[in-house]
Motif scaffolding. Structure first.
Motif, PDB file in Angstrom:
ATOM      1  N   TYR A 155      -9.947 -14.202  51.292  1.00  0.00           N
ATOM      2  CA  TYR A 155     -11.306 -13.833  50.891  1.00  0.00           C
ATOM      3  C   TYR A 155     -11.385 -13.397  49.425  1.00  0.00           C
ATOM      4  CZ  TYR A 155     -15.362 -10.606  50.846  1.00  0.00           C
ATOM      5  OH  TYR A 155     -16.511  -9.924  50.530  1.00  0.00           O
ATOM      6  N   GLY A 156     -10.544 -12.447  49.026  1.00  0.00           N
ATOM      7  CA  GLY A 156     -10.624 -11.937  47.662  1.00  0.00           C
ATOM      8  C   GLY A 156     -10.263 -12.970  46.618  1.00  0.00           C
ATOM      9  N   ASP A 157      -9.230 -13.761  46.883  1.00  0.00           N
ATOM     10  CA  ASP A 157      -8.790 -14.763  45.917  1.00  0.00           C
ATOM     11  C   ASP A 157      -9.868 -15.818  45.681  1.00  0.00           C
ATOM     12  OD1 ASP A 157      -5.389 -14.631  45.671  1.00  0.00           O
ATOM     13  OD2 ASP A 157      -6.364 -13.539  47.277  1.00  0.00           O
ATOM     14  N   PHE A 158     -10.605 -16.172  46.735  1.00  0.00           N
ATOM     15  CA  PHE A 158     -11.668 -17.169  46.565  1.00  0.00           C
ATOM     16  C   PHE A 158     -12.708 -16.694  45.553  1.00  0.00           C
ATOM     17  CE2 PHE A 158     -15.606 -19.385  47.701  1.00  0.00           C
ATOM     18  CZ  PHE A 158     -15.155 -20.708  47.736  1.00  0.00           C
ATOM     19  N   GLY A 201     -19.709  -7.107  45.352  1.00  0.00           N
ATOM     20  CA  GLY A 201     -20.678  -8.137  45.708  1.00  0.00           C
ATOM     21  C   GLY A 201     -20.176  -9.470  45.184  1.00  0.00           C
ATOM     22  N   PHE A 202     -19.680 -10.328  46.075  1.00  0.00           N
ATOM     23  CA  PHE A 202     -19.059 -11.594  45.691  1.00  0.00           C
ATOM     24  C   PHE A 202     -20.058 -12.736  45.839  1.00  0.00           C
ATOM     25  CE2 PHE A 202     -14.513 -10.073  46.970  1.00  0.00           C
ATOM     26  CZ  PHE A 202     -14.476  -9.292  45.822  1.00  0.00           C
ATOM     27  N   ASN A 203     -20.076 -13.623  44.835  1.00  0.00           N
ATOM     28  CA  ASN A 203     -21.003 -14.748  44.810  1.00  0.00           C
ATOM     29  C   ASN A 203     -20.272 -16.022  44.433  1.00  0.00           C
ATOM     30  OD1 ASN A 203     -23.984 -13.364  44.701  1.00  0.00           O
ATOM     31  ND2 ASN A 203     -22.472 -12.115  43.632  1.00  0.00           N
ATOM     32  N   TRP A 263     -23.250 -15.336  49.154  1.00  0.00           N
ATOM     33  CA  TRP A 263     -23.086 -13.915  48.797  1.00  0.00           C
ATOM     34  C   TRP A 263     -22.422 -13.231  49.981  1.00  0.00           C
ATOM     35  CZ3 TRP A 263     -24.753  -9.749  51.599  1.00  0.00           C
ATOM     36  CH2 TRP A 263     -24.508  -8.488  51.018  1.00  0.00           C
ATOM     37  N   ILE A 264     -21.447 -12.376  49.692  1.00  0.00           N
ATOM     38  CA  ILE A 264     -20.712 -11.716  50.771  1.00  0.00           C
ATOM     39  C   ILE A 264     -20.088 -10.433  50.236  1.00  0.00           C
ATOM     40  CG2 ILE A 264     -18.527 -12.935  50.332  1.00  0.00           C
ATOM     41  CD1 ILE A 264     -18.260 -13.201  53.424  1.00  0.00           C
ATOM     42  N   THR A 265     -19.947  -9.434  51.117  1.00  0.00           N
ATOM     43  CA  THR A 265     -19.284  -8.198  50.716  1.00  0.00           C
ATOM     44  C   THR A 265     -18.642  -7.528  51.923  1.00  0.00           C
ATOM     45  OG1 THR A 265     -19.541  -6.150  49.438  1.00  0.00           O
ATOM     46  CG2 THR A 265     -21.280  -6.656  51.009  1.00  0.00           C
ATOM     47  N   TYR A 287     -20.971  -8.161  55.365  1.00  0.00           N
ATOM     48  CA  TYR A 287     -22.349  -8.545  55.083  1.00  0.00           C
ATOM     49  C   TYR A 287     -22.309  -9.879  54.337  1.00  0.00           C
ATOM     50  CZ  TYR A 287     -23.234  -3.510  55.781  1.00  0.00           C
ATOM     51  OH  TYR A 287     -23.299  -2.230  56.284  1.00  0.00           O
ATOM     52  N   TYR A 288     -23.218 -10.798  54.672  1.00  0.00           N
ATOM     53  CA  TYR A 288     -23.146 -12.097  53.999  1.00  0.00           C
ATOM     54  C   TYR A 288     -24.461 -12.843  54.099  1.00  0.00           C
ATOM     55  CZ  TYR A 288     -22.880 -14.436  58.553  1.00  0.00           C
ATOM     56  OH  TYR A 288     -23.153 -14.905  59.803  1.00  0.00           O
TER      57      TYR A 288
END
Length: 375
Positions: A108-111, A134-136, A79-81, A162-163
């Protein structure tokens, strides 16, 4: 194995650990001990255990080590933002078993299926992008002797991130030979050369299986853009592929231009495929249509024994009932498991390569450059 998760009811002799700014090394009982960090001022009346270190600041040009893990194990969740302005200025890398070359090297965003710097809900089994950024990731990532994740800031300003990276310590993986290493590669053609295909992967050697595609596709002309076939060249394939689809929209599980009558392009997000991003012109500065599409080959991985090459055509449909090659802006993220921690990969992208603004000068076609060989 990536085809199906471990049964949730099965008891296993593993230990769960988690790395975050509250516990940088994932040690047992190591969380909440920080006495300084980005939240220290906010928690000045509360003290340790009260969110002293919830995030990290990465300066311009700096590379920060998100996690470094010793021993055999498996990453199970990330999880990362960060602010959306940073989604295409941060470069995410992962290294397995002490390798000097990364197996993962992706913006980062493409992943996380968010290549255009604009939020869209992604509700898939392997990647979720939730409000507001909120990326997961749920891709399982096994390693035998160690793992390292880094984040490079290619911008000229400091960014706050944050991660939390959750993983298992699993001694059985030390001698395992049937779990592949997770790889992810990014390439961009901007604009794609006329009558050329966009290369997603090239020069991958070894045995493995292909498990995922994300495309950030910017359309540079009027008309329909998704007639191009996705082609997989497996093992001894040279001139002709073993797997050749019927069109881009079909590969991502849609049909008939993704056009619901009366609604036009219609976003969708399902467990294994979707088009969550439909970015329309605004009548002012956003002049072109842009799309984000993913397909996860989790129930249907594409297996290869010695080599793999993947490409997609940019093919449009025009009046007069004919096809027309296009010169679109295509950025691809390709995910696969391999029997080795490194393989050939393209040159690392620069800040200019990652530019998302449609009015920017064309950047080099990374798909046409020779791959970088592992050390």
């Amino acid at each position: 194995m990536t085809a199906s998760p471990l049964p949730v009811s099965r008891l296993r002799a593993v230990r769960t650990r988690s790395i975050s700014p509250e516990n940088f090394d994932g040690s047992a009982g190591g969380g909440g001990r920080a006495t300084e960090g980005t939240g220290a001022a906010c928690a000045r009346d509360l003290g340790p255990t009260w969110k002293i270190s919830p995030s990290v600041d990465i300066g311009p040009g700096e590379t920060f080590t998100l996690a470094e893990i010793d021993g055999p194990g498996r990453i199970t969740h990330i999880w990362i933002t960060t602010h959306k302005d940073n989604w295409r200025t941060l470069l995410l890398r992962a290294y397995w078993d002490g390798a000097e070359e990364p197996a993962v090297e992706v913006p980062y965003g493409d992943f996380f299926c968010s290549g255009w710097g604009e939020f869209s809900q992604v509700s898939s089994a392997m990647v979720a992008a939730n409000p507001h950024g909120g990326f997961n990731s749920y891709w399982p990532m096994p390693f035998r002797t160690g793992a390292r994740w880094t984040l490079e800031n290619l911008s000229t300003v400091s960014v706050r991130v944050y991660y939390q990276i959750t993983y298992e310590l699993d001694g059985d993986l030390a001698g395992s030979s049937d779990e592949g290493y997770f790889h992810a590669q990014w390439r961009r053609s901007n604009p794609l050369e006329y009558m050329k295909t966009h290369v997603l992967l090239d020069g991958v050697t070894g045995a493995g299986h292909y498990v995922g595609t994300y495309l950030a596709w910017g359309v540079n002309s009027n008309g329909w853009w998704g007639e191009g076939e996705v082609k997989f060249y497996l093992d001894d394939d040279e001139e002709y592929p073993t797997i050749c689809g019927t069109g881009t929209e079909d590969y991502f599980g849609g049909a008939w231009n993704f056009d619901v009558p009366g609604q036009g392009y219609t976003a969708f997000s399902t467990p294994y495929l979707g088009m969550p991003q439909v970015i329309r012109p605004d009548g002012l500065y956003v002049s072109q249509q842009r799309f984000g599409l993913y397909r996860w080959h989790v129930p249907d991985p594409i297996h290869f024994a010695t080599r793999l090459r993947v490409e997609v055509q940019a093919l449009g449909w025009r009046s007069g009932w004919r096809y027309l090659p296009l010169r679109d802006d295509i950025a691809s993220t390709s995910l696969f498991y391999l029997d080795r921690p490194t393989t050939n990969r393209p040159p690392a992208p620069s800040a200019d390569d990652l530019e998302v603004h449609l009015g920017a000068a064309p950047v080099p076609d990374l798909g046409a450059q020779p791959p970088r060989h592992p050390a």
